[in-house]
Design an enzyme around this catalytic site. Structure first.
Site, mmCIF file in Angstrom:
data_model
loop_
_atom_site.group_PDB
_atom_site.id
_atom_site.type_symbol
_atom_site.label_atom_id
_atom_site.label_comp_id
_atom_site.label_asym_id
_atom_site.label_seq_id
_atom_site.Cartn_x
_atom_site.Cartn_y
_atom_site.Cartn_z
ATOM 1 C CG ASN A 150 -0.297 -0.158 2.512
ATOM 2 O OD1 ASN A 150 0.536 -1.050 2.682
ATOM 3 N ND2 ASN A 150 -0.613 0.676 3.464
ATOM 4 C CD GLN A 178 -3.722 -0.236 -1.431
ATOM 5 O OE1 GLN A 178 -3.869 0.205 -2.563
ATOM 6 N NE2 GLN A 178 -4.091 0.443 -0.353
ATOM 7 C CB SER A 198 -10.875 -3.297 1.679
ATOM 8 O OG SER A 198 -11.487 -2.133 2.190
ATOM 9 C CB THR A 238 -28.069 -7.996 11.286
ATOM 10 O OG1 THR A 238 -28.692 -8.470 12.478
ATOM 11 C CG2 THR A 238 -29.115 -7.747 10.210
ATOM 12 C CB CYS A 314 -2.221 3.440 8.986
ATOM 13 S SG CYS A 314 -3.258 2.765 7.703
HETATM 14 C C1 LIG Z 1 -6.618 -0.326 3.378
HETATM 15 C C2 LIG Z 1 -5.859 -1.560 3.642
HETATM 16 C C3 LIG Z 1 -6.233 -2.425 4.685
HETATM 17 C C4 LIG Z 1 -7.371 -2.114 5.618
HETATM 18 O O1 LIG Z 1 -8.613 -2.225 4.974
HETATM 19 P P1 LIG Z 1 -9.931 -1.754 5.700
HETATM 20 O O2 LIG Z 1 -11.020 -2.262 4.814
HETATM 21 O O3 LIG Z 1 -9.875 -0.267 5.765
HETATM 22 O O4 LIG Z 1 -9.974 -2.381 7.052
HETATM 23 C C5 LIG Z 1 -5.513 -3.576 4.864
HETATM 24 N N1 LIG Z 1 -4.476 -3.876 4.063
HETATM 25 C C6 LIG Z 1 -4.081 -3.082 3.062
HETATM 26 C C7 LIG Z 1 -2.922 -3.474 2.204
HETATM 27 C C8 LIG Z 1 -4.752 -1.896 2.819
HETATM 28 O O5 LIG Z 1 -4.355 -1.094 1.834
#
Ligand SMILES: *Cc1c(COP(=O)(O)O)cnc(C)c1O
Length: 351
Positions: A150, A178, A198, A238, A314
């Site tokens: 990322n 990613q 995600s 749910t 982060c």
């Molecule tokens: C954004 C990201 C996450 C976290 O994903 P969320 O859906 O926000 O919890 C985990 N791993 C990587 C490589 C990411 O880029």
């Protein structure tokens, strides 16, 4: 937000996704577990969404476990496997440049008595398959290495990791937050046993993601959230029908063409002096740039007040050099001149 260049941290929701979600927010808000007609309609919409996501990675619908996002999916993968081995514990192989949700989960498992090997990448950001082989032990229970980094955009050779895991009868998990939709993925061809994804990295809603689990029902994975039997008993709660439908809509409408913003970025960035980190095998939408000097950083950020990150979002508030930049050998001074610029995601290649 025309000055937004932080798409690796999050994307907007597309209007198509919003339209697909709305009926399930407003018109049919029933509980998908309800036996009545409205509940069954929700369950059917969820099943369609599950099929769409499964298709995208060559999996079966029953192997897709919806979660709140990739963080939860990663937690479920690592803890779910580890908790099967609570008595004898065991060994996990990962890399030092994983997302914090993997690293912190590993640290937690270490506190319970599991042992973790954190592989260092090469200076180009690549985790070497030979290092994975060398790290294998007879008590290794899991290899977890991400697909696309990322912060750097580096594409890891996950097919090779998968083959190593398969040959040694060890489970292989990959964090594909990613890469999902960006890069082609086939869980069978790549010998992937678990894969995290995600929604909000692919123009889908925040608060939804999924974990692919090979043969989920027979996997023995230990759930983190015990509930009413949703998601094959692996994740209670749910079902958020709108979010699940939205995630599938995002997959269906994922862009296949290069964005205008990417073209603009390429024009602009030519005018500055920098070195790109992450090696030759990188996605075109995530750029880690170390500017030549503090003056060059100043010139760039003043002329282009873009919303970008140092390291990843982060790490942004902690003001220390990111663990990824440190792992590829950047010192404090270089890390301070390094910025991640990430462009609207689109389909890139077949890696
Ligand atoms: C954004 C990201 C996450 C976290 O994903 P969320 O859906 O926000 O919890 C985990 N791993 C990587 C490589 C990411 O880029």
């Amino acid at each position: 937000m025309t000055n937004y260049f932080d798409y690796a941290a999050s994307t907007p929701i597309s209007s198509f996704v919003l339209d697909a979600m709305k009926p399930w927010e407003v018109n049919n808000f029933a509980n998908a577990s309800a036996a009545h007609q409205a509940g069954r309609a929700c369950a059917q919409a969820i099943q369609n969404a599950r099929e769409c996501i499964a298709d995208k990675v060559g999996a079966l619908p029953s192997e897709i476990i919806f979660t709140s996002g990739a963080s939860e999916a990663n937690n479920l993968a690592l803890k779910g496997v580890a908790f099967k081995h609570l008595e004898k514990k065991g060994h996990i192989i990962t890399s030092s440049i994983e997302h914090k949700c993997i690293l912190n989960t590993c640290a937690f498992l270490e506190s319970l008595g599991f042992e973790v090997t954190y592989l260092s990448p090469s200076p180009s950001g690549q985790v070497e398959p030979a290092d994975v082989v060398a790290a294998l032990r007879c008590d290794t229970i899991l290899i977890s290495i991400h697909h696309v980094n990322n912060e750097l955009g580096t594409i890891q050779p996950i097919g090779e990791f998968g083959a190593i895991a398969f040959d040694n009868d060890v489970l292989f998990h990959t964090d594909a937050a990613q890469s999902f939709c960006k890069c082609d993925i086939d869980v069978d061809d790549m010998d992937i046993d678990m894969l995290s994804l995600s929604g909000h990295k692919i123009y889908g809603p925040k608060g939804i993601g999924a974990l692919y689990v090979r043969d989920a029902r027979d996997s023995g994975l230990v759930p983190l959230i015990h509930g009413g039997g949703q998601e094959g008993g692996l994740r209670g709660g749910t079902s958020p029908t709108p979010l699940m439908v939205g995630l599938a809509a995002a997959v269906q409408h994922y862009p296949t063409t290069v964005s205008e913003q990417e073209r603009h970025f390429l024009d602009v960035i030519e005018n500055y002096k920098w070195v790109r980190n992450g090696g030759a095998h990188v996605v075109s939408t995530t750029w880690s740039l170390t500017f030549e000097s503090d003056d060059e950083v100043k010139r760039f950020t003043q002329e282009h007040p873009w919303l970008i990150s140092q390291g990843s979002a982060c790490n942004a508030l902690s003001n220390v050099a990111s663990h990824v930049l440190t792992a590829i050998g950047l010192d404090e001074a270089l890390a301070r001149r390094t910025y991640r610029i990430s462009l609207p995601p689109h389909h890139i290649n077949g890696d």
